[in-house]
Design an enzyme around this catalytic site. Structure first.
Site, mmCIF file in Angstrom:
data_model
loop_
_atom_site.group_PDB
_atom_site.id
_atom_site.type_symbol
_atom_site.label_atom_id
_atom_site.label_comp_id
_atom_site.label_asym_id
_atom_site.label_seq_id
_atom_site.Cartn_x
_atom_site.Cartn_y
_atom_site.Cartn_z
ATOM 1 N N GLN A 18 -41.706 -8.628 18.812
ATOM 2 C CA GLN A 18 -42.217 -8.373 20.171
ATOM 3 C C GLN A 18 -41.118 -8.288 21.232
ATOM 4 O O GLN A 18 -41.184 -7.444 22.126
ATOM 5 C CB GLN A 18 -43.345 -9.307 20.550
ATOM 6 C CG GLN A 18 -43.153 -10.773 20.320
ATOM 7 C CD GLN A 18 -43.888 -11.573 21.369
ATOM 8 O OE1 GLN A 18 -44.634 -11.032 22.172
ATOM 9 N NE2 GLN A 18 -43.651 -12.866 21.392
ATOM 10 N N GLY A 43 -38.043 -7.303 20.549
ATOM 11 C CA GLY A 43 -37.372 -6.046 20.210
ATOM 12 C C GLY A 43 -38.103 -4.852 20.796
ATOM 13 O O GLY A 43 -37.476 -3.939 21.362
ATOM 14 N N ASP A 100 -34.108 -5.080 10.907
ATOM 15 C CA ASP A 100 -35.202 -6.028 10.627
ATOM 16 C C ASP A 100 -35.234 -6.267 9.128
ATOM 17 O O ASP A 100 -34.375 -5.760 8.398
ATOM 18 C CB ASP A 100 -36.545 -5.533 11.210
ATOM 19 C CG ASP A 100 -37.403 -6.709 11.689
ATOM 20 O OD1 ASP A 100 -37.811 -7.525 10.828
ATOM 21 O OD2 ASP A 100 -37.658 -6.835 12.902
ATOM 22 N N ARG A 129 -41.433 -20.151 17.832
ATOM 23 C CA ARG A 129 -42.273 -21.351 17.673
ATOM 24 C C ARG A 129 -43.699 -21.017 18.092
ATOM 25 O O ARG A 129 -43.954 -20.060 18.816
ATOM 26 C CB ARG A 129 -41.725 -22.513 18.511
ATOM 27 C CG ARG A 129 -41.776 -22.302 20.009
ATOM 28 C CD ARG A 129 -41.420 -23.549 20.785
ATOM 29 N NE ARG A 129 -41.142 -23.243 22.188
ATOM 30 C CZ ARG A 129 -41.208 -24.116 23.172
ATOM 31 N NH1 ARG A 129 -41.540 -25.361 22.942
ATOM 32 N NH2 ARG A 129 -40.931 -23.761 24.412
ATOM 33 N N GLN A 174 -25.764 -13.457 8.862
ATOM 34 C CA GLN A 174 -25.474 -12.295 9.708
ATOM 35 C C GLN A 174 -24.128 -12.428 10.411
ATOM 36 O O GLN A 174 -23.518 -11.435 10.814
ATOM 37 C CB GLN A 174 -26.624 -12.050 10.682
ATOM 38 C CG GLN A 174 -27.840 -11.553 9.896
ATOM 39 C CD GLN A 174 -29.060 -11.252 10.716
ATOM 40 O OE1 GLN A 174 -29.063 -11.426 11.926
ATOM 41 N NE2 GLN A 174 -30.103 -10.801 10.056
ATOM 42 N N VAL A 199 -30.420 -14.693 20.986
ATOM 43 C CA VAL A 199 -31.702 -14.933 21.670
ATOM 44 C C VAL A 199 -32.594 -15.838 20.823
ATOM 45 O O VAL A 199 -33.285 -16.724 21.349
ATOM 46 C CB VAL A 199 -32.411 -13.588 21.960
ATOM 47 C CG1 VAL A 199 -33.804 -13.811 22.546
ATOM 48 C CG2 VAL A 199 -31.571 -12.721 22.894
ATOM 49 N N ASP A 217 -33.970 -18.804 31.652
ATOM 50 C CA ASP A 217 -34.221 -20.027 32.426
ATOM 51 C C ASP A 217 -33.719 -19.851 33.856
ATOM 52 O O ASP A 217 -34.356 -20.276 34.824
ATOM 53 C CB ASP A 217 -33.516 -21.209 31.755
ATOM 54 C CG ASP A 217 -33.871 -21.297 30.286
ATOM 55 O OD1 ASP A 217 -35.023 -21.634 29.987
ATOM 56 O OD2 ASP A 217 -33.018 -20.977 29.443
ATOM 57 N N ARG A 220 -36.150 -17.741 35.619
ATOM 58 C CA ARG A 220 -37.375 -18.519 35.896
ATOM 59 C C ARG A 220 -37.171 -19.411 37.122
ATOM 60 O O ARG A 220 -38.080 -19.575 37.945
ATOM 61 C CB ARG A 220 -37.719 -19.383 34.677
ATOM 62 C CG ARG A 220 -38.322 -18.591 33.544
ATOM 63 C CD ARG A 220 -38.418 -19.402 32.267
ATOM 64 N NE ARG A 220 -39.158 -18.674 31.244
ATOM 65 C CZ ARG A 220 -39.160 -18.964 29.961
ATOM 66 N NH1 ARG A 220 -38.442 -19.995 29.514
ATOM 67 N NH2 ARG A 220 -39.865 -18.256 29.104
ATOM 68 N N HIS A 256 -30.883 -24.155 26.060
ATOM 69 C CA HIS A 256 -32.179 -23.504 26.258
ATOM 70 C C HIS A 256 -33.226 -24.338 25.509
ATOM 71 O O HIS A 256 -33.637 -24.029 24.392
ATOM 72 C CB HIS A 256 -32.128 -22.069 25.718
ATOM 73 C CG HIS A 256 -33.443 -21.371 25.781
ATOM 74 N ND1 HIS A 256 -34.062 -21.062 26.968
ATOM 75 C CD2 HIS A 256 -34.278 -20.932 24.802
ATOM 76 C CE1 HIS A 256 -35.215 -20.465 26.710
ATOM 77 N NE2 HIS A 256 -35.371 -20.385 25.403
HETATM 78 P P1 NAD Z 1 -41.278 -11.886 16.565
HETATM 79 O O1 NAD Z 1 -41.769 -12.696 15.424
HETATM 80 O O2 NAD Z 1 -42.217 -11.021 17.314
HETATM 81 O O3 NAD Z 1 -40.063 -10.951 16.079
HETATM 82 C C1 NAD Z 1 -38.989 -11.438 15.338
HETATM 83 C C2 NAD Z 1 -38.529 -10.326 14.417
HETATM 84 O O4 NAD Z 1 -37.408 -10.827 13.688
HETATM 85 C C3 NAD Z 1 -39.590 -9.915 13.382
HETATM 86 O O5 NAD Z 1 -39.750 -8.496 13.403
HETATM 87 C C4 NAD Z 1 -39.004 -10.383 12.055
HETATM 88 O O6 NAD Z 1 -39.353 -9.554 10.959
HETATM 89 C C5 NAD Z 1 -37.511 -10.312 12.384
HETATM 90 N N1 NAD Z 1 -36.660 -11.061 11.463
HETATM 91 C C6 NAD Z 1 -36.922 -12.211 10.794
HETATM 92 N N2 NAD Z 1 -35.869 -12.558 10.037
HETATM 93 C C7 NAD Z 1 -34.927 -11.614 10.234
HETATM 94 C C8 NAD Z 1 -33.633 -11.402 9.705
HETATM 95 N N3 NAD Z 1 -33.103 -12.219 8.790
HETATM 96 N N4 NAD Z 1 -32.933 -10.327 10.126
HETATM 97 C C9 NAD Z 1 -33.468 -9.465 11.010
HETATM 98 N N5 NAD Z 1 -34.696 -9.596 11.543
HETATM 99 C C10 NAD Z 1 -35.416 -10.659 11.149
HETATM 100 O O7 NAD Z 1 -40.537 -12.905 17.532
HETATM 101 P P2 NAD Z 1 -40.097 -12.672 19.050
HETATM 102 O O8 NAD Z 1 -41.207 -13.095 19.942
HETATM 103 O O9 NAD Z 1 -39.506 -11.305 19.199
HETATM 104 O O10 NAD Z 1 -38.967 -13.804 19.194
HETATM 105 C C11 NAD Z 1 -37.761 -13.712 18.476
HETATM 106 C C12 NAD Z 1 -36.951 -14.986 18.668
HETATM 107 O O11 NAD Z 1 -36.527 -15.094 20.029
HETATM 108 C C13 NAD Z 1 -37.712 -16.287 18.371
HETATM 109 O O12 NAD Z 1 -36.847 -17.189 17.694
HETATM 110 C C14 NAD Z 1 -38.062 -16.801 19.755
HETATM 111 O O13 NAD Z 1 -38.282 -18.182 19.782
HETATM 112 C C15 NAD Z 1 -36.808 -16.418 20.510
HETATM 113 N N6 NAD Z 1 -36.900 -16.378 21.972
HETATM 114 C C16 NAD Z 1 -35.819 -16.836 22.673
HETATM 115 C C17 NAD Z 1 -35.815 -16.784 24.067
HETATM 116 C C18 NAD Z 1 -34.637 -17.279 24.858
HETATM 117 O O14 NAD Z 1 -34.722 -17.312 26.089
HETATM 118 N N7 NAD Z 1 -33.527 -17.671 24.256
HETATM 119 C C19 NAD Z 1 -36.936 -16.253 24.737
HETATM 120 C C20 NAD Z 1 -38.017 -15.796 23.987
HETATM 121 C C21 NAD Z 1 -37.991 -15.868 22.594
HETATM 122 C C1 LMR Z 2 -38.937 -19.142 25.951
HETATM 123 O O1 LMR Z 2 -38.309 -19.948 26.639
HETATM 124 O O2 LMR Z 2 -39.863 -18.453 26.407
HETATM 125 C C2 LMR Z 2 -38.553 -18.941 24.501
HETATM 126 O O3 LMR Z 2 -37.509 -19.817 24.152
HETATM 127 C C3 LMR Z 2 -39.698 -19.055 23.590
HETATM 128 C C4 LMR Z 2 -40.124 -20.497 23.422
HETATM 129 O O4 LMR Z 2 -40.287 -20.912 22.278
HETATM 130 O O5 LMR Z 2 -40.321 -21.170 24.433
#
Ligand code: NAD
Ligand code: LMR
Length: 274
Positions: free
Chosen positions: A16, A18, A43, A93, A113, A130, A160, A163, A188
């Site tokens: 999502q 991506g 992916d 999560r 990776q 991320v 953050d 936000r 984070h």
């Molecule tokens: P999502 O499940 O919608 O997408 C994650 C994608 O990663 C999926 O398409 C999955 O197939 C792919 N994936 C899994 N393992 C992989 C690998 N080894 N190599 C390549 N791709 C792989 O999740 P999302 O909502 O897009 O969130 C992705 C990550 O970002 C989560 O860990 C989420 O907690 C994190 N996130 C971080 C922040 C931040 O501020 N740092 C904010 C939002 C989400």
């Molecule tokens: C966020 O802050 O929105 C992301 O880190 C996703 C989460 O698990 O809170």
């Protein structure tokens, strides 16, 4: 003269974040309206068909800056020659979990990776992690890619930061673009400390400290901080999915300000490995 394209890797590109992020990059939101890009999208095999669908949509959107798309499940192919790597791949999560609860699943991804990036990315590649837990994944990536300069490995706390700007703007009923220089200390995670002690608002009477304008230390030291700390969880509760458009937009802000600089008088402290 037209610039040479910059190669930008997005891992987890079929997910999502991506899906929200790649059109922003292709439109110039990350690297500027005059910077052509070639997108590398990685992916895992179960998501290959969905990834190909994203590629089809990128073609259909006919972005003038988009000079090529690599969509692959092969980490080496994805990492080859990339100048910017946005590491989103991993598992989010769910409600009731802390970000550290996805550590065992996600950390191993960053081990494997890291070496693909180290061996195949362009020299001086800038890395933004991320996927959560973002600081830990970035640390793992650094350990397993020792030849990438440490200063080039960062993780996303810009969300953050944004936000915090949003909360101040709502509280004072001012434009978010007039609020600046908040700081996010720490990871984070829910232990982060959003700091407004240097933050200001541009007003018709000049720059004013946020503390003076809010004039409510109890709110600034209490509800403001916990709202920013817990915003990720609040989004998950409301959407049943973690933040995506705000994460994607903040990832663009992070890379843009890193590569192109912040406006004069404005600073952003990056999630880094101190
Ligand atoms: P999502 O499940 O919608 O997408 C994650 C994608 O990663 C999926 O398409 C999955 O197939 C792919 N994936 C899994 N393992 C992989 C690998 N080894 N190599 C390549 N791709 C792989 O999740 P999302 O909502 O897009 O969130 C992705 C990550 O970002 C989560 O860990 C989420 O907690 C994190 N996130 C971080 C922040 C931040 O501020 N740092 C904010 C939002 C989400
Ligand atoms: C966020 O802050 O929105 C992301 O880190 C996703 C989460 O698990 O809170």
């Amino acid at each position: 003269m037209a610039k040479d394209p910059v190669r930008v890797l997005v891992t987890g590109a079929a997910g999502q974040i991506g899906y929200a992020l790649v059109p922003m990059i292709a439109r110039g939101v990350m690297l500027g309206a005059d910077q052509p890009v070639i997108l590398h999208m990685l992916d895992i095999p179960p998501a290959a068909e969905a990834l190909n669908g994203v590629k089809m949509e990128l073609v259909d959107a006919a972005f003038p800056l988009l000079k090529g798309v690599v969509a692959t499940t092969d980490a080496v192919e994805a990492c080859t020659g990339v100048n910017v790597a946005v590491m989103v791949g991993g598992f989010p999560r769910k409600e009731g979990m802390e970000r550290k609860d996805v550590m065992s699943k996600n950390v191993s991804i960053y081990k494997s990776q890291a070496s693909a990036l180290e061996k195949h990315a362009a020299p001086n590649c800038k890395v933004l992690v991320v996927a959560n837990p973002a600081n830990t994944n970035a640390l793992i990536l650094k350990e397993f890619a020792p030849s990438i300069p440490e200063k080039n490995i960062t993780c996303l706390t810009r969300l953050d930061h944004n936000r915090a700007l949003g909360q101040i703007s709502e509280r004072l009923s001012v434009q978010v673009s007039d609020v600046k220089n908040v700081i996010i200390w720490g990871n984070h995670s829910s232990s982060q400390y959003p700091d407004v002690n240097h933050a200001t608002v541009t007003t018709p009477a000049g720059e004013k400290p946020v503390r003076e304008l809010v004039a409510d230390d109890a709110w600034l030291n209490g509800e403001f901080i916990s709202t920013v700390q817990q915003r990720g969880a609040a989004i998950i509760k409301a959407r049943k999915l973690s933040s995506a458009l705000s994460a994607a937009s903040s990832a663009c802000d992070h890379i843009r300000d890193w590569v192109l600089g912040t406006p004069e008088g404005t600073f952003v402290l990056y999630g880094c490995l101190l």
